[in-house]
Motif scaffolding. Structure first.
Motif: not given
Length: 183
Positions: A6-8, A30-31, A64-67
């Motif tokens: 379940n991709f948030i 997805s949510q 997920e967090d992107t930098s």
């Protein structure tokens, strides 16, 4: 039967990339939840989002967090790139490096998976080296237009090519390998 995550995320571009990379081996649902982003390291930000998402969903989640980490700025803007991008845009991201000869940067993607409340988040991180350049290509996916990898910005690349080499694909390859080990 394929495992389900379940991709948030409320970011349609990220969802498309995640589905293109993971499916059909891992089914992606997805949510869209508004998760508070704490200040901290790349890992702390992702772990916090993952813990909060499991509480809200009461089940397994993938966050997920992107930098975007500028070497001349010792890793900044890092996990705060979303806010920098919203405030100063592509031109501003370039201007941050105007006083520096070093335009090198690293795109970093950190995924956090948790089986649910009470389970520790497991992190999967991918890193892609590149450099910051004046915007080229479609400006419709965050900072992709200013991040160049081997002569092309992420925005100029065909999506299938980007999905083979990007920070996101490298992190998701680790997630896929982990899921295979669990079987």
């Amino acid at each position: 039967m394929a495992p389900v995550v379940n991709f948030i995320s409320g970011n349609a571009n990220k969802l498309r990339e995640v589905k293109a990379i993971l499916e059909p081996e891992i089914e992606v649902q997805s949510q869209n939840l508004d998760l508070e982003e704490v200040q901290g390291t790349l890992e702390e930000v992702t772990e916090s989002k993952c813990r909060r998402a499991t509480e809200l969903v009461q089940g397994p989640v993938l966050v997920e967090d992107t930098s975007l980490c500028y070497n001349a700025l010792k890793g900044l803007p890092g996990p705060y790139i979303k806010w920098f991008m919203a405030s100063i845009g592509h031109e501003g991201l370039n201007n941050l490096l105007a006083a520096y000869t070093d335009k090198s940067a690293e795109a970093v993607c950190t995924f956090g998976y948790s089986a649910g409340p009470g389970h520790e988040p497991i992190l999967f991180q991918g890193r892609c080296p590149g450099k910051i350049v004046p915007a080229r290509g479609p400006p419709d996916f965050g900072w992709d237009a200013v991040f160049e990898y081997e002569g092309q910005t992420f925005a100029e690349m065909e999506k299938t090519e980007k999905n083979k080499i990007s920070h996101r694909s490298l992190a998701l390859a680790k997630l896929q390998a982990w899921f295979k080990e669990q079987v």
